[in-house]
Design a protein around this motif. Structure first.
Motif, mmCIF file in Angstrom:
data_model
loop_
_atom_site.group_PDB
_atom_site.id
_atom_site.type_symbol
_atom_site.label_atom_id
_atom_site.label_comp_id
_atom_site.label_asym_id
_atom_site.label_seq_id
_atom_site.Cartn_x
_atom_site.Cartn_y
_atom_site.Cartn_z
ATOM 1 N N MET A 38 26.870 36.654 37.935
ATOM 2 C CA MET A 38 28.132 36.702 37.189
ATOM 3 C C MET A 38 28.986 35.475 37.476
ATOM 4 O O MET A 38 29.615 34.932 36.566
ATOM 5 N N TRP A 39 29.015 35.027 38.724
ATOM 6 C CA TRP A 39 29.793 33.821 39.045
ATOM 7 C C TRP A 39 29.204 32.581 38.370
ATOM 8 O O TRP A 39 29.928 31.775 37.798
ATOM 9 N N PHE A 40 27.876 32.429 38.420
ATOM 10 C CA PHE A 40 27.245 31.285 37.739
ATOM 11 C C PHE A 40 27.544 31.342 36.243
ATOM 12 O O PHE A 40 27.879 30.331 35.631
ATOM 13 N N GLY A 41 27.418 32.530 35.652
ATOM 14 C CA GLY A 41 27.710 32.680 34.221
ATOM 15 C C GLY A 41 29.158 32.366 33.893
ATOM 16 O O GLY A 41 29.450 31.732 32.873
ATOM 17 N N THR A 42 30.069 32.781 34.759
ATOM 18 C CA THR A 42 31.490 32.507 34.531
ATOM 19 C C THR A 42 31.779 31.009 34.631
ATOM 20 O O THR A 42 32.528 30.455 33.817
ATOM 21 N N ILE A 43 31.199 30.359 35.617
ATOM 22 C CA ILE A 43 31.363 28.898 35.755
ATOM 23 C C ILE A 43 30.791 28.193 34.526
ATOM 24 O O ILE A 43 31.406 27.275 33.977
ATOM 25 N N MET A 44 29.630 28.632 34.083
ATOM 26 C CA MET A 44 29.001 28.027 32.910
ATOM 27 C C MET A 44 29.872 28.236 31.665
ATOM 28 O O MET A 44 30.033 27.329 30.846
ATOM 29 N N ALA A 76 28.477 31.948 24.314
ATOM 30 C CA ALA A 76 28.949 31.951 25.705
ATOM 31 C C ALA A 76 30.073 32.972 25.878
ATOM 32 O O ALA A 76 30.077 33.750 26.846
ATOM 33 N N MET A 77 31.021 32.983 24.944
ATOM 34 C CA MET A 77 32.136 33.933 25.021
ATOM 35 C C MET A 77 31.627 35.368 24.937
ATOM 36 O O MET A 77 32.020 36.221 25.749
ATOM 37 N N ALA A 78 30.752 35.638 23.979
ATOM 38 C CA ALA A 78 30.233 37.000 23.816
ATOM 39 C C ALA A 78 29.443 37.443 25.044
ATOM 40 O O ALA A 78 29.572 38.586 25.497
ATOM 41 N N THR A 79 28.642 36.541 25.602
ATOM 42 C CA THR A 79 27.859 36.879 26.793
ATOM 43 C C THR A 79 28.788 37.263 27.944
ATOM 44 O O THR A 79 28.565 38.275 28.612
ATOM 45 N N LEU A 80 29.817 36.471 28.165
ATOM 46 C CA LEU A 80 30.755 36.763 29.252
ATOM 47 C C LEU A 80 31.488 38.083 29.005
ATOM 48 O O LEU A 80 31.556 38.937 29.892
#
Length: 159
Positions: A94-100, A62-66
């Motif tokens: 990007m917002w959905f990914g950041t929330i996730m 998750a960290m690497a993806t963001l």
């Protein structure tokens, strides 16, 4: 920015995203539904060995993806436009990914540490922590659908 560097960043973003979402789906479609079927004497193998290892890769994917996603947007010049939704498809993704990502690091992981006994907590706190982690994991599973659709449609617009 050199095209080779952008290719590597994009590749790492996609690779870490596959690992992250793959583990998210593993937890929600395989591990959680299978736990009631596993004999009690075998459950410690999941809770003490498999789940902590899977959660390690889950949170760091998750960290690497963001991080790679932010670098990609920044180096391609659309970071601010995406996060301010001037570029709606990639912006929503990007917002959905950041929330996730936030859910993984600040809700799911802290509660899983309690549920799995990685940190000291009263025994009565474990079921509530496990449930909260599961609910936020399910939330991320649901958010992954529009996130992936937004990311794909931003790269492959329909004419």
């Amino acid at each position: 920015m050199d095209e080779t560097v952008l290719f590597i960043i994009r590749y790492m973003h996609v690779l870490s995203g596959i690992l992250w979402i793959g583990l998210l789906y593993y937890f929600n479609f395989v591990q959680i539904p299978s736990m009631p079927k596993i004999p009690d004497d075998q459950k410690p193998a999941i809770g003490k060995v498999i789940a902590p290892e899977a959660l390690f890769w889950f949170r760091w994917a998750a960290m690497a993806t963001l991080v790679f996603g932010i670098f990609l947007a920044m180096f391609n010049g659309y970071l601010v436009d995406a996060y301010t939704l001037k570029m709606p498809n990639i912006g929503f993704g990007m917002w959905f990914g950041t929330i996730m990502w936030f859910n993984v690091w600040f809700v799911i992981w802290p509660n899983q540490k309690i549920a799995l006994g990685i940190v000291d907590a009263p025994a009565e706190a474990k079921p509530a922590a496990a449930r909260k982690a599961m609910l936020f994991s399910r939330t991320n599973t649901m958010l992954s659908i529009p996130m992936l659709a937004s990311m794909i449609s931003a790269q492959n617009p329909i004419m």
